[in-house]
Design a protein around this motif. Structure first.
Motif, PDB file in Angstrom:
ATOM      1  N   ALA A  58       0.834  -1.212   0.000  1.00  0.00           N
ATOM      2  CA  ALA A  58       0.000   0.000   0.000  1.00  0.00           C
ATOM      3  C   ALA A  58       0.864   1.256   0.000  1.00  0.00           C
ATOM      4  O   ALA A  58       0.579   2.221  -0.723  1.00  0.00           O
ATOM      5  CB  ALA A  58      -0.938  -0.011   1.207  1.00  0.00           C
ATOM      6  N   SER A  59       1.934   1.251   0.788  1.00  0.00           N
ATOM      7  CA  SER A  59       2.808   2.426   0.870  1.00  0.00           C
ATOM      8  C   SER A  59       3.538   2.673  -0.442  1.00  0.00           C
ATOM      9  O   SER A  59       3.754   3.827  -0.836  1.00  0.00           O
ATOM     10  CB  SER A  59       3.822   2.239   2.009  1.00  0.00           C
ATOM     11  OG  SER A  59       3.167   2.125   3.247  1.00  0.00           O
ATOM     12  N   THR A  60       3.928   1.595  -1.130  1.00  0.00           N
ATOM     13  CA  THR A  60       4.590   1.728  -2.429  1.00  0.00           C
ATOM     14  C   THR A  60       3.666   2.401  -3.432  1.00  0.00           C
ATOM     15  O   THR A  60       4.089   3.274  -4.195  1.00  0.00           O
ATOM     16  CB  THR A  60       5.035   0.345  -2.950  1.00  0.00           C
ATOM     17  OG1 THR A  60       5.942  -0.238  -2.015  1.00  0.00           O
ATOM     18  CG2 THR A  60       5.717   0.456  -4.307  1.00  0.00           C
ATOM     19  N   MET A  64       3.806   6.096  -5.493  1.00  0.00           N
ATOM     20  CA  MET A  64       3.683   6.152  -6.955  1.00  0.00           C
ATOM     21  C   MET A  64       2.641   7.168  -7.423  1.00  0.00           C
ATOM     22  O   MET A  64       2.696   7.634  -8.556  1.00  0.00           O
ATOM     23  CB  MET A  64       3.275   4.767  -7.501  1.00  0.00           C
ATOM     24  CG  MET A  64       4.364   3.709  -7.400  1.00  0.00           C
ATOM     25  SD  MET A  64       3.699   2.006  -7.605  1.00  0.00           S
ATOM     26  CE  MET A  64       2.577   2.202  -8.964  1.00  0.00           C
ATOM     27  N   LEU A  65       1.681   7.469  -6.550  1.00  0.00           N
ATOM     28  CA  LEU A  65       0.573   8.328  -6.955  1.00  0.00           C
ATOM     29  C   LEU A  65       1.038   9.762  -7.217  1.00  0.00           C
ATOM     30  O   LEU A  65       1.831  10.317  -6.461  1.00  0.00           O
ATOM     31  CB  LEU A  65      -0.520   8.344  -5.883  1.00  0.00           C
ATOM     32  CG  LEU A  65      -1.317   7.065  -5.668  1.00  0.00           C
ATOM     33  CD1 LEU A  65      -2.242   7.225  -4.467  1.00  0.00           C
ATOM     34  CD2 LEU A  65      -2.116   6.688  -6.901  1.00  0.00           C
ATOM     35  N   GLU A  66       0.520  10.327  -8.292  1.00  0.00           N
ATOM     36  CA  GLU A  66       0.767  11.751  -8.551  1.00  0.00           C
ATOM     37  C   GLU A  66       0.021  12.578  -7.498  1.00  0.00           C
ATOM     38  O   GLU A  66      -0.967  12.126  -6.920  1.00  0.00           O
ATOM     39  CB  GLU A  66       0.257  12.129  -9.947  1.00  0.00           C
ATOM     40  CG  GLU A  66       0.916  11.357 -11.086  1.00  0.00           C
ATOM     41  CD  GLU A  66       2.371  11.740 -11.292  1.00  0.00           C
ATOM     42  OE1 GLU A  66       2.748  12.841 -10.853  1.00  0.00           O
ATOM     43  OE2 GLU A  66       3.123  10.931 -11.860  1.00  0.00           O
ATOM     44  N   ALA A  67       0.466  13.804  -7.283  1.00  0.00           N
ATOM     45  CA  ALA A  67      -0.134  14.667  -6.255  1.00  0.00           C
ATOM     46  C   ALA A  67      -1.640  14.798  -6.432  1.00  0.00           C
ATOM     47  O   ALA A  67      -2.405  14.740  -5.469  1.00  0.00           O
ATOM     48  CB  ALA A  67       0.534  16.033  -6.276  1.00  0.00           C
ATOM     49  N   GLN A  70      -3.769  11.793  -5.088  1.00  0.00           N
ATOM     50  CA  GLN A  70      -3.680  11.372  -3.694  1.00  0.00           C
ATOM     51  C   GLN A  70      -5.005  11.606  -2.972  1.00  0.00           C
ATOM     52  O   GLN A  70      -5.138  12.461  -2.104  1.00  0.00           O
ATOM     53  CB  GLN A  70      -2.515  12.074  -2.995  1.00  0.00           C
ATOM     54  CG  GLN A  70      -1.182  11.524  -3.467  1.00  0.00           C
ATOM     55  CD  GLN A  70      -0.026  12.067  -2.673  1.00  0.00           C
ATOM     56  OE1 GLN A  70      -0.104  13.132  -2.098  1.00  0.00           O
ATOM     57  NE2 GLN A  70       1.076  11.324  -2.647  1.00  0.00           N
ATOM     58  N   ASP A  71      -5.973  10.816  -3.386  1.00  0.00           N
ATOM     59  CA  ASP A  71      -7.329  10.912  -2.849  1.00  0.00           C
ATOM     60  C   ASP A  71      -7.891   9.506  -2.770  1.00  0.00           C
ATOM     61  O   ASP A  71      -8.117   8.871  -3.795  1.00  0.00           O
ATOM     62  CB  ASP A  71      -8.194  11.789  -3.777  1.00  0.00           C
ATOM     63  CG  ASP A  71      -9.673  11.569  -3.531  1.00  0.00           C
ATOM     64  OD1 ASP A  71     -10.061  11.451  -2.360  1.00  0.00           O
ATOM     65  OD2 ASP A  71     -10.444  11.513  -4.512  1.00  0.00           O
ATOM     66  N   GLY A  72      -8.052   9.011  -1.569  1.00  0.00           N
ATOM     67  CA  GLY A  72      -8.630   7.684  -1.409  1.00  0.00           C
ATOM     68  C   GLY A  72      -7.890   6.856  -0.385  1.00  0.00           C
ATOM     69  O   GLY A  72      -6.889   7.285   0.198  1.00  0.00           O
ATOM     70  N   ILE A  73      -8.386   5.659  -0.176  1.00  0.00           N
ATOM     71  CA  ILE A  73      -7.803   4.723   0.778  1.00  0.00           C
ATOM     72  C   ILE A  73      -7.163   3.582  -0.002  1.00  0.00           C
ATOM     73  O   ILE A  73      -7.839   2.870  -0.746  1.00  0.00           O
ATOM     74  CB  ILE A  73      -8.871   4.167   1.741  1.00  0.00           C
ATOM     75  CG1 ILE A  73      -9.614   5.319   2.439  1.00  0.00           C
ATOM     76  CG2 ILE A  73      -8.226   3.229   2.755  1.00  0.00           C
ATOM     77  CD1 ILE A  73      -8.733   6.273   3.226  1.00  0.00           C
ATOM     78  N   THR A 122      -3.065  11.586   3.773  1.00  0.00           N
ATOM     79  CA  THR A 122      -2.435  11.851   5.071  1.00  0.00           C
ATOM     80  C   THR A 122      -1.384  10.822   5.472  1.00  0.00           C
ATOM     81  O   THR A 122      -0.544  11.091   6.338  1.00  0.00           O
ATOM     82  CB  THR A 122      -3.499  11.883   6.177  1.00  0.00           C
ATOM     83  OG1 THR A 122      -4.050  10.556   6.335  1.00  0.00           O
ATOM     84  CG2 THR A 122      -4.618  12.866   5.845  1.00  0.00           C
ATOM     85  N   GLY A 123      -1.442   9.628   4.873  1.00  0.00           N
ATOM     86  CA  GLY A 123      -0.520   8.565   5.262  1.00  0.00           C
ATOM     87  C   GLY A 123      -0.977   7.768   6.468  1.00  0.00           C
ATOM     88  O   GLY A 123      -0.314   6.815   6.892  1.00  0.00           O
ATOM     89  N   LYS A 124      -2.121   8.132   7.058  1.00  0.00           N
ATOM     90  CA  LYS A 124      -2.664   7.362   8.187  1.00  0.00           C
ATOM     91  C   LYS A 124      -2.851   5.914   7.760  1.00  0.00           C
ATOM     92  O   LYS A 124      -3.342   5.647   6.647  1.00  0.00           O
ATOM     93  CB  LYS A 124      -4.005   7.965   8.609  1.00  0.00           C
ATOM     94  CG  LYS A 124      -4.735   7.176   9.700  1.00  0.00           C
ATOM     95  CD  LYS A 124      -6.094   7.801  10.002  1.00  0.00           C
ATOM     96  CE  LYS A 124      -6.886   6.966  10.989  1.00  0.00           C
ATOM     97  NZ  LYS A 124      -8.218   7.549  11.265  1.00  0.00           N
ATOM     98  N   GLN A 125      -2.461   4.982   8.621  1.00  0.00           N
ATOM     99  CA  GLN A 125      -2.548   3.579   8.223  1.00  0.00           C
ATOM    100  C   GLN A 125      -3.040   2.673   9.343  1.00  0.00           C
ATOM    101  O   GLN A 125      -2.811   2.938  10.522  1.00  0.00           O
ATOM    102  CB  GLN A 125      -1.196   3.084   7.703  1.00  0.00           C
ATOM    103  CG  GLN A 125      -0.058   3.186   8.714  1.00  0.00           C
ATOM    104  CD  GLN A 125       1.285   2.823   8.094  1.00  0.00           C
ATOM    105  OE1 GLN A 125       1.611   3.218   6.979  1.00  0.00           O
ATOM    106  NE2 GLN A 125       2.087   2.064   8.834  1.00  0.00           N
ATOM    107  N   VAL A 126      -3.740   1.624   8.942  1.00  0.00           N
ATOM    108  CA  VAL A 126      -4.127   0.552   9.860  1.00  0.00           C
ATOM    109  C   VAL A 126      -3.817  -0.768   9.167  1.00  0.00           C
ATOM    110  O   VAL A 126      -3.877  -0.864   7.941  1.00  0.00           O
ATOM    111  CB  VAL A 126      -5.627   0.610  10.243  1.00  0.00           C
ATOM    112  CG1 VAL A 126      -5.926   1.815  11.106  1.00  0.00           C
ATOM    113  CG2 VAL A 126      -6.521   0.590   9.019  1.00  0.00           C
TER     114      VAL A 126
END
Length: 200
Positions: A58-60, A64-67, A70-73, A122-126
């Motif tokens: 998921a972090s990779t 990779m996502l363009e600015a 960066q919307d979504g989970i 945000t980078g918040k992760q579970v």
């Protein structure tokens, strides 16, 4: 696209099985394939292994996502089969598949699936995992070779697919079926609640 109160899902997987499962939620989603390095210290437990790789995938994809994307989970998942404390991933070749299936036949093994959810913005992760016990029928060498000849085992952890013709070699399970398929939907729906996404 996503709505203000229901972010889209970004599945970090090329697996057709996981893509079919994510569709069942009826939520907007896109696919972004992760090319994450899957090398992990051999000393980690199976539960740690699948959680580490799920987060890494998921972090990779987040990196990779363009600015503007960066919307979504982002959802990462990893699955391994464990028998007698040996982690069985995807077989290297048909000989390796035969070795795995010969060990699993007539016995009970465990399937671990990890799931990670990362907020793209945000980078918040579970992250969490689930485990299911699978009983496999006794099989002759000839039956194993016929199954390998179908081509189904070649890209599957443990060299079988419970959702395919491999269902005929499984005599029972104790736990969540979708953990064995590779994406535990009940667990995923619980994790999505962390981001205020309700499947139901």
């Amino acid at each position: 696209m996503s709505t203000p109160n229901q972010p889209r899902l970004i599945l970090a997987s090329s697996s057709p099985r996981r893509q079919e499962l994510i569709q069942s939620f009826g939520l907007p989603y896109i696919i972004r394939v992760s090319d994450a390095d899957e090398t992990v210290d051999a000393k980690v437990s199976p539960s740690e292994l699948v959680e580490i790789l799920s987060i890494r995938k998921a972090s990779t994809v987040r990196d990779m996502l363009e600015a503007q994307d960066q919307d979504g989970i982002i959802i990462g998942s990893d699955t391994v089969v464990v028998y007698n404390d040996e982690v069985l991933g995807k077989p290297a070749d048909e000989q390796d598949a035969f070795r795995m299936l010969q060990a699993l036949q007539g016995n009970t093994h465990q399937v671990y699936s990890g799931v990670a959810c990362v907020d793209a913005e945000t980078g918040k992760q579970v992250v969490s995992h689930s485990v299911t016990h699978v009983r496999m029928k006794p099989m002759s060498d000839e039956q194993i070779l016929r199954y390998i000849a179908t081509g189904e085992p070649k890209d599957k952890a443990g060299s079988y697919a419970i959702q395919g013709i491999g269902a005929t070699i499984v005599s029972g399970i104790d736990g969540d079926y979708f953990t064995v398929v590779g994406l535990p939907l009940s667990l995923l729906s619980d994790l999505l609640l962390t981001f205020d996404i309700q499947v139901l």
